[in-house]
Design an enzyme around this catalytic site. Structure first.
Site, short mmCIF file in Angstrom:
data_model
loop_
_atom_site.label_atom_id
_atom_site.label_comp_id
_atom_site.label_asym_id
_atom_site.label_seq_id
_atom_site.Cartn_x
_atom_site.Cartn_y
_atom_site.Cartn_z
N PRO A 1 0.83 -1.21 0.00
CA PRO A 1 0.00 0.00 0.00
C PRO A 1 0.86 1.26 0.00
O PRO A 1 1.91 1.30 0.64
CB PRO A 1 -0.79 -0.11 1.31
CG PRO A 1 -0.80 -1.56 1.62
CD PRO A 1 0.52 -2.09 1.11
N LYS B 1 0.52 4.18 1.39
CA LYS B 1 0.70 4.85 2.68
C LYS B 1 1.20 3.91 3.76
O LYS B 1 1.00 4.13 4.93
CB LYS B 1 -0.62 5.49 3.13
CG LYS B 1 -1.05 6.62 2.23
CD LYS B 1 -2.30 7.27 2.75
CE LYS B 1 -2.69 8.42 1.83
NZ LYS B 1 -3.87 9.12 2.31
N CYS B 2 1.89 2.87 3.38
CA CYS B 2 2.40 1.88 4.32
C CYS B 2 3.90 2.08 4.50
O CYS B 2 4.64 2.10 3.52
CB CYS B 2 2.12 0.48 3.78
SG CYS B 2 2.22 -0.81 4.99
N LEU B 3 4.34 2.24 5.74
CA LEU B 3 5.76 2.47 6.01
C LEU B 3 6.57 1.20 5.90
O LEU B 3 6.12 0.14 6.12
CB LEU B 3 5.93 3.05 7.42
CG LEU B 3 5.21 4.37 7.66
CD1 LEU B 3 5.38 4.77 9.12
CD2 LEU B 3 5.74 5.45 6.75
#
Length: 108
Positions: A104, A106-108
């Site tokens: 994703p 917005k996934c760190l």
């Protein structure tokens, strides 16, 4: 990544680079490498994120995943505590990896 005698292309973080390489058997191997034993609850989330990706052409971030799961399955399964119990390193991160989807955005 090698699986059943075949080299499967992944990125540096282990996400599949070709969606068509995914299978439930490969998902089981990815889960094993993530330290997860797949249950029916895991499969429900994995199939849900795959359907989400096919519909919206994006992997859901955690907030989006929680909201969509709540709409589909109710608050019991559509909450972050439930999803983190299944995928302790992050439900969006691990569920999408096991589902053979891109990480994703917005996934760190």
């Amino acid at each position: 990544m090698e699986f059943n005698g075949t080299e499967i292309s992944t990125d540096a973080q282990g996400y599949l680079t070709h969606l068509q390489d995914w299978s439930e058997a490969l998902a089981g191997e990815i889960a094993r490498r993530e330290g997860i034993t797949l249950s029916e609850a895991h499969w429900q989330v994995i199939h849900f994120v795959r359907a989400f990706y096919l519909q919206y052409n994006t992997s859901p971030a955690v907030r989006m995943l929680v909201k969509a799961m709540a709409q589909a399955y109710g608050e019991e399964k559509g909450n972050s505590r439930y999803l983190f119990r299944l995928f302790p390193e992050g439900p969006a991160k691990q569920a999408t990896k096991i589902a053979g989807l891109p990480k994703p955005v917005k996934c760190l």
